[in-house]
Design a protein around this motif. Structure first.
Motif, PDB file in Angstrom:
ATOM      1  N   SER A 328      36.495  34.423  32.803  1.00 16.24           N
ATOM      2  CA  SER A 328      35.677  35.288  31.936  1.00 16.24           C
ATOM      3  C   SER A 328      34.707  36.167  32.740  1.00 16.24           C
ATOM      4  O   SER A 328      34.539  37.339  32.430  1.00 16.24           O
ATOM      5  N   ILE A 329      34.126  35.641  33.816  1.00 18.92           N
ATOM      6  CA  ILE A 329      33.197  36.464  34.611  1.00 18.92           C
ATOM      7  C   ILE A 329      33.969  37.571  35.338  1.00 18.92           C
ATOM      8  O   ILE A 329      33.505  38.711  35.445  1.00 18.92           O
ATOM      9  N   THR A 330      35.180  37.249  35.816  1.00 17.61           N
ATOM     10  CA  THR A 330      35.985  38.275  36.487  1.00 17.61           C
ATOM     11  C   THR A 330      36.360  39.379  35.491  1.00 17.61           C
ATOM     12  O   THR A 330      36.341  40.562  35.824  1.00 17.61           O
ATOM     13  N   GLN A 331      36.667  38.965  34.258  1.00 17.55           N
ATOM     14  CA  GLN A 331      36.995  39.967  33.231  1.00 17.55           C
ATOM     15  C   GLN A 331      35.814  40.899  32.991  1.00 17.55           C
ATOM     16  O   GLN A 331      35.971  42.108  32.864  1.00 17.55           O
ATOM     17  N   GLU A 332      34.611  40.303  32.956  1.00 21.78           N
ATOM     18  CA  GLU A 332      33.408  41.100  32.699  1.00 21.78           C
ATOM     19  C   GLU A 332      33.144  42.075  33.862  1.00 21.78           C
ATOM     20  O   GLU A 332      32.850  43.260  33.643  1.00 21.78           O
ATOM     21  N   VAL A 333      33.275  41.570  35.088  1.00 21.54           N
ATOM     22  CA  VAL A 333      33.040  42.400  36.273  1.00 21.54           C
ATOM     23  C   VAL A 333      34.093  43.507  36.346  1.00 21.54           C
ATOM     24  O   VAL A 333      33.770  44.679  36.562  1.00 21.54           O
ATOM     25  N   TYR A 334      35.327  43.134  36.141  1.00 18.57           N
ATOM     26  CA  TYR A 334      36.420  44.110  36.219  1.00 18.57           C
ATOM     27  C   TYR A 334      36.262  45.204  35.163  1.00 18.57           C
ATOM     28  O   TYR A 334      36.447  46.390  35.446  1.00 18.57           O
ATOM     29  N   ALA A 335      35.867  44.812  33.962  1.00 14.76           N
ATOM     30  CA  ALA A 335      35.698  45.796  32.885  1.00 14.76           C
ATOM     31  C   ALA A 335      34.608  46.813  33.257  1.00 14.76           C
ATOM     32  O   ALA A 335      34.777  48.028  33.071  1.00 14.76           O
TER      33      ALA A 335
END
Ligand code: CA
Length: 360
Positions: A328-335
């Motif tokens: 979930s944190i990677t998704q947030e950073v990537y977005a």
């Protein structure tokens, strides 16, 4: 005029630190040291650019804090191996570290977005995302889990594509190519049919010279010349599609940082900013000089053919899209990263790119 200025600076206790920073050599009213810290790094001691950048950061903090913080800098393996910097600072073994966030992808894939991403942001755009976008806030959120406070503390600028012992004319030439290329760039090469190899900097020259590898990337003319890579391979390719402007990091143990008085927190933050811009200026200046040297040594410098770049870009997008979904944190950073890149490109196109094209 320059000499006069230097004498003047000397007379009032100023010296030139690094390439561009003017700082007092010693403060006139040096205070008692309140904090004796250790900084562990992933670089050979005093290695051009990276290691020197870490030393400069320690000096700036000492000077601006009026000696209240004193930092002893350790090269790779002096206290811990280069890839144990993160854990060592996280656990409080050292108060501070200097490294690159892409080394910590084993902790979270999100780390890679805070150093460099193939076909991603360049140095100027990275700084914009980190300081004035959500970049640094997200980086802090990610590292909080590891008891660390991150700060951007250096950038090499766009790197070179690397040294090859054969010409790269088409995507087919990447098939079976044994290349030293770490991180996301390596994953892209694997998808292109190549064989990515991870080697520490000190082993690259011999591996390339003996034919154990067919190609390598390292940094750019400044650092590549220091390793003598031009004596081990014939073709030097550009641009460094895999590392378009990697940010280096300063990490501080979170308990240590939180206990500091506010003025010292600000001094650390502003010192990291100074180190960040200083390293980029150092690389820009020294790459330029080293490139002139390599040209004078008759090194063949090639641009990757357009079809190779298009192929690598397509694969890069696939790799990053997959990695961007891992947690979930990677998704947030990537977005956040993706949105910023999409928004910044039109401006870069009509400002920097258009201007640079017009200089030709
Ligand atoms: Ca590199």
């Amino acid at each position: 005029m320059a000499i006069k200025r230097r004498n003047f600076l000397k007379s009032i206790g100023y010296s030139i630190l690094g390439s561009s920073l003017l700082l007092p050599k010693k403060s006139t009213s040096s205070q008692k040291t309140e904090f004796n810290w250790k900084m562990v790094t992933s670089w050979p001691k005093n290695f051009p650019g990276l290691g020197v950048g870490a030393e400069n950061l320690a000096k700036i903090i000492n000077i601006l804090s009026n000696n209240r913080i004193k930092i002893k800098v350790f090269g790779a393996n002096e206290l811990v191996p280069p890839l144990e910097v993160f854990d060592y600072v996280s656990s409080g073994g050292a108060e501070m570290g200097h490294s690159g966030a892409y080394y910590w992808k084993g902790k979270s894939q999100a780390c890679q977005f805070f150093s460099s991403v193939p076909f991603g942001l360049n140095a100027q755009e990275m700084n914009a995302w980190l300081y004035y976008g959500d970049g640094l806030k997200l980086w802090e959120k990610l590292y909080m889990q590891f008891n660390l406070v991150p700060r951007p503390a250096g950038n090499t600028g766009v790197q070179m594509g690397g040294w090859f012992n054969k010409k790269i004319n088409s995507p087919k030439d990447l098939q079976g190519l044994k290349m030293r290329i770490p991180g996301l760039g390596g994953e892209v090469l694997a998808r292109a049919g190549g064989v990515p190899i991870t080697l520490p900097g000190s082993e690259i020259f011999t591996a390339l010279q003996t034919g154990a590898i067919d190609a390598t990337e390292w940094v750019g003319p400044y650092n590549d010349r220091a390793f003598g890579l031009h004596k081990a391979a014939k073709y030097y390719y550009y641009p460094g599609w895999h590392e378009p402007g990697p940010t280096l990091e300063c990490i501080i143990n979170r308990d240590v940082y939180n206990k500091l008085p506010n003025d010292l927190k600000h001094i650390i933050d502003i010192s990291c900013k100074a180190a960040n811009i200083d390293m980029l200026a150092d690389y820009t200046s020294k790459n330029n000089q080293a490139l002139q040297y390599l040209i004078s040594e008759n090194i063949i410098i090639h641009e990757f053919p357009k079809k190779v770049m298009t192929f690598l870009r397509k694969l890069s997008m696939e790799v990053i899209d997959e990695i961007g979904q891992t947690d979930s944190i990677t998704q947030e950073v990537y977005a956040s990263y993706k949105k910023f890149q999409k928004e910044v490109i039109p401006w870069t196109e009509l400002s920097e790119k258009s201007y640079i094209n017009s200089r030709e």
